[in-house]
Design a protein around this motif. Structure first.
Motif, PDB file in Angstrom:
ATOM      1  N   HIS A   1       0.795  -1.187   0.155  1.00  0.00           N
ATOM      2  CA  HIS A   1      -0.043  -0.190  -0.036  1.00  0.00           C
ATOM      3  C   HIS A   1       0.823   1.252   0.102  1.00  0.00           C
ATOM      4  CE1 HIS A   1      -3.590   2.454   0.694  1.00  0.00           C
ATOM      5  NE2 HIS A   1      -2.900   3.101   1.609  1.00  0.00           N
TER       6      HIS A   1
ATOM      7  N   GLU B   1      -9.145   2.755   2.821  1.00  0.00           N
ATOM      8  CA  GLU B   1      -8.733   2.093   1.351  1.00  0.00           C
ATOM      9  C   GLU B   1      -7.976   3.245   0.701  1.00  0.00           C
ATOM     10  OE1 GLU B   1     -10.780   0.025  -2.220  1.00  0.00           O
ATOM     11  OE2 GLU B   1     -11.855   0.503  -0.747  1.00  0.00           O
TER      12      GLU B   1
ATOM     13  N   ASP C   1      -3.241   0.731  -3.618  1.00  0.00           N
ATOM     14  CA  ASP C   1      -2.563  -0.610  -3.446  1.00  0.00           C
ATOM     15  C   ASP C   1      -1.906  -1.097  -4.853  1.00  0.00           C
ATOM     16  OD1 ASP C   1      -3.382  -1.176  -0.990  1.00  0.00           O
ATOM     17  OD2 ASP C   1      -5.434  -2.013  -1.626  1.00  0.00           O
TER      18      ASP C   1
END
Length: 176
Positions: free
Chosen positions: A27, A144, A175
């Motif tokens: 990430h 996220e 990601d």
């Protein structure tokens, strides 16, 4: 001791090498914000990569992830430190590596909260960061694609005035 430019080149090489590791579970975030030494502010920016988590213990509720970051903290013009051994006229670049810790089940409401601890090297010393080695501790929330963090960078009183840098950061991540 190596010159600062050699240390910085070595640190950037290390960062690029680590970034080239299998990135299936990496990430990456770009973070920006404001850092404070006492009540004197400066702009700051970081790029941080967090890798796949590893469980600690049998319960699996606590895990850690390798965590690397490269950062920049702008200089300040503070008149009372202009002629001091550690002044405030240099911007500081730093490279850090350590671990990010999460606690809880994957679906727990508090799972996005994290604590991280890193060791860092810097290219300049200042009134706030008075050695070329620093400790970086961060408390934050990571969604996220968005994160909020409170970060403190300090040498733990091992050298110089040890004022440290305390910053609030907002990050945008993805990601790989």
């Amino acid at each position: 001791m190596l010159p600062a430019s050699s240390r910085l080149r070595g640190a950037l090489t290390l960062l690029l090498t680590l970034a080239a590791l299998p990135a299936a579970a990496a990430h990456v975030e770009v973070q920006g914000g404001r850092s404070y030494m006492d009540d004197h502010g400066a702009n700051t920016a970081f790029v941080e990569a967090t890798f796949a988590p590893h469980a600690i213990g049998r319960s699996g509720r606590l895990d850690w992830s390798p965590d690397i970051s490269a950062g920049w903290i702008d200089n300040r013009d503070v008149s009372r430190y202009r002629n001091a051994e550690f002044d405030t006229r240099h911007s500081v670049a730093l490279l850090a590596a350590g671990a990010r810790f999460h606690y809880g089940a994957p679906d727990a409401w508090y799972r996005p909260l994290f604590f991280s601890f890193q060791l860092a090297g810097t290219n300049h010393t200042t009134q706030a960061l008075s050695s070329h080695y620093q400790f970086v501790s961060t408390l934050g929330w990571q969604g996220e694609h968005l994160s909020f963090q409170l970060r403190h960078v300090s040498n733990g009183g091992l050298n110089g005035p040890n004022r440290g840098e305390t910053m609030a950061l907002v990050g945008v991540g993805f990601d790989l």
